[in-house]
Write an enzyme that holds these catalytic residues in place. Structure first.
Site, PDB file in Angstrom:
ATOM      1  NE  ARG A 130      -4.185  -1.893   1.928  1.00 33.28           N
ATOM      2  CZ  ARG A 130      -4.215  -3.055   2.580  1.00 33.28           C
ATOM      3  NH1 ARG A 130      -3.264  -3.341   3.449  1.00 33.28           N
ATOM      4  NH2 ARG A 130      -5.193  -3.903   2.373  1.00 33.28           N
ATOM      5  CE  LYS A 152       0.351  13.016 -15.736  1.00 35.73           C
ATOM      6  NZ  LYS A 152       0.078  13.318 -17.159  1.00 35.73           N
ATOM      7  CD  GLU A 194       7.958  14.250 -23.633  1.00 38.28           C
ATOM      8  OE1 GLU A 194       7.502  15.369 -23.306  1.00 38.28           O
ATOM      9  OE2 GLU A 194       7.245  13.232 -23.734  1.00 38.28           O
ATOM     10  CE  LYS A 236       6.281  16.188 -15.593  1.00 33.46           C
ATOM     11  NZ  LYS A 236       6.482  14.889 -16.262  1.00 33.46           N
ATOM     12  CD  GLU A 246      -2.745  15.076 -16.920  1.00 34.92           C
ATOM     13  OE1 GLU A 246      -1.642  15.264 -17.436  1.00 34.92           O
ATOM     14  OE2 GLU A 246      -3.417  14.044 -17.082  1.00 34.92           O
ATOM     15  NE  ARG A 250       1.583  16.279 -14.021  1.00 34.59           N
ATOM     16  CZ  ARG A 250       2.138  15.519 -13.091  1.00 34.59           C
ATOM     17  NH1 ARG A 250       1.780  15.642 -11.830  1.00 34.59           N
ATOM     18  NH2 ARG A 250       3.064  14.632 -13.402  1.00 34.59           N
ATOM     19  CG  ASN A 254      -0.695  15.031 -21.463  1.00 36.40           C
ATOM     20  OD1 ASN A 254       0.019  14.038 -21.492  1.00 36.40           O
ATOM     21  ND2 ASN A 254      -1.400  15.369 -20.396  1.00 36.40           N
ATOM     22  CG  HIS A 257       2.075  13.599 -24.824  1.00 35.12           C
ATOM     23  ND1 HIS A 257       2.841  14.700 -25.124  1.00 35.12           N
ATOM     24  CD2 HIS A 257       2.853  12.803 -24.038  1.00 35.12           C
ATOM     25  CE1 HIS A 257       4.034  14.582 -24.536  1.00 35.12           C
ATOM     26  NE2 HIS A 257       4.059  13.453 -23.880  1.00 35.12           N
ATOM     27  CG  HIS A 261      -0.152   8.960 -25.685  1.00 38.06           C
ATOM     28  ND1 HIS A 261      -0.662   9.420 -24.487  1.00 38.06           N
ATOM     29  CD2 HIS A 261       1.190   8.966 -25.534  1.00 38.06           C
ATOM     30  CE1 HIS A 261       0.334   9.685 -23.659  1.00 38.06           C
ATOM     31  NE2 HIS A 261       1.467   9.419 -24.271  1.00 38.06           N
ATOM     32  CG  HIS A 275       6.718   8.525 -25.266  1.00 37.95           C
ATOM     33  ND1 HIS A 275       5.343   8.632 -25.371  1.00 37.95           N
ATOM     34  CD2 HIS A 275       7.120   9.590 -24.509  1.00 37.95           C
ATOM     35  CE1 HIS A 275       4.934   9.702 -24.708  1.00 37.95           C
ATOM     36  NE2 HIS A 275       5.990  10.293 -24.181  1.00 37.95           N
TER      37      HIS A 275
END
Length: 378
Positions: A130, A152, A194, A236, A246, A250, A254, A257, A261, A275
């Site tokens: 956890r 993330k 990026e 960032k 996000e 935020r 992307n 993306h 993606h 990527h």
């Protein structure tokens, strides 16, 4: 801020998140001194290093020596390289191996690799017992400027990229630019997409600097690389501090993306498209679409494309080896994008260089028409 030490210039970028705040350490030769950063975070001199076969072959011995020098025992867990490792199967395997290594809740895990390892190990840390804390040591340009910062973590699903995961901030990020010297040029260029993103989404001055400095970054100029990584991490960090989970600004991170993606998913997360290459193509598409919608001045997309092309990045979907699915299928993939709300597509579009914005409820019909035309071009 910066300082000079025996290994050369070193920069520290803070990520301000209250009790979860941490520092990004940027410099050359930091891997050999990683134990000095990591030891204060350990409750006992024991940790697990999660890495992949490629990084292990090149750099694991250096990290193990650095930890041993400060009395830390480390178990290395070596995973297969590549985007397909971000899967349910490999997540389950990693969690079982961490438990077999005796990692307890108060211990720390080290994510030592590129974006795939950082995302996978971070997610395993988030759910193991956890929640176990972890430290990022990113080894690719992409992970040094993007995926290692901001918390993330996650894996991919057959439905799309990064759809299963958690926000789990690291205790620290150790970024050794010397690790970039062993990267294949294709991987280095993929990470550069990026870097350029940060200038394109909110800092036109940084993008202008990149236009004059990209060649130095790619050939290994230490000062240029440190500056580019620091500016990217600062950008960032500011956004993450404002919107950790996000729910708003935020999403700007992307840029490129949503298109990218979809292309990654369509190519099966394979070596056909890395990527960063997907981000490069997707970023140019975002600017082309913005021009088509008369949101930004004509010629803006061409300027972006010219710069990304100059470092060896693909700028058009036609450059992807093999067949692509029809535009309608790509739009269907986009419906699974994390930013989608109420079944409506959300894109990051632009009014110009450094002027990105979140566009909600973008017309699928307009996107379909754009992709139909864009995919015909060569």
């Amino acid at each position: 801020m910066s300082d000079l030490n025996a290994a050369g210039r070193r920069e520290t970028v803070p990520v301000s998140l209250g009790e979860r705040s941490y520092d990004i350490h940027i410099g050359e030769g930091l891997l050999a001194r990683a134990g000095e950063v990591i030891a204060p975070f350990l409750r006992r001199p024991l940790t697990a290093i999660v890495t992949d076969e490629n990084v292990a072959a090149a750099h694991l011995a250096t990290l193990e020596r650095a930890l041993a020098a400060t009395g830390i025992r480390a178990t290395a867990i070596i995973m297969p390289p590549g985007e397909k490792t971000k899967s349910y199967q490999h997540l389950a395997e990693l969690c079982d191996r961490l438990l077999a290594a005796g990692i307890e809740r108060r211990d720390r895990i080290i994510a030592f690799g590129g974006g795939v390892i950082g995302d996978l190990a971070g997610f395993a840390a988030a759910i193991l017992r956890r929640g176990v804390d972890f430290i990022q040591i990113p080894t690719t340009l992409l992970s040094q400027v993007d995926s290692s910062v901001g918390g993330k973590t996650g894996i991919n699903s057959p439905h799309g990229k990064n759809l299963i995961g958690a926000f789990h901030q690291p205790l620290a990020v150790i970024t050794d630019i010397a690790l970039l010297d062993t990267l294949p040029r294709r991987e280095l260029a993929a990470g550069y997409a990026e870097v350029a993103k940060y200038g394109l989404l909110g800092d036109s001055g940084f993008f202008e600097w990149l236009e004059g400095s990209a060649a130095a970054i790619m050939r290994g100029d230490s000062q240029a690389r440190i500056h580019a990584i620091r500016r990217s991490c600062e950008a960032k960090a500011r956004i993450v501090a404002e919107d950790e989970h996000e729910t708003g600004v935020r999403a700007l991170l992307n840029l490129g993306h949503t298109f990218g993606h979809a292309l990654e998913s369509a190519t099966g997360y394979s070596q056909r498209l890395l990527h960063g290459e997907g981000v490069s193509i997707g970023t140019v598409q975002a600017f082309r679409f913005s021009e088509r919608q008369k949101l930004c001045p004509p010629g803006t997309a061409e300027r972006v494309a010219k710069h990304l092309k100059s470092v060896g990045l693909p700028i058009h979907a036609s450059q992807i080896p093999g067949e692509l699915p029809p535009p309608a299928t790509l739009v269907e993939i986009m419906r699974q994008d994390k930013k989608a709300q109420g079944g409506k597509l959300t894109f990051i579009l632009a009014r110009g260089i450094g002027e990105a914005f979140i566009a909600k409820d973008v017309s699928e019909h307009e996107v379909l028409n754009f992709l139909t035309e864009d995919l015909r071009q060569r």
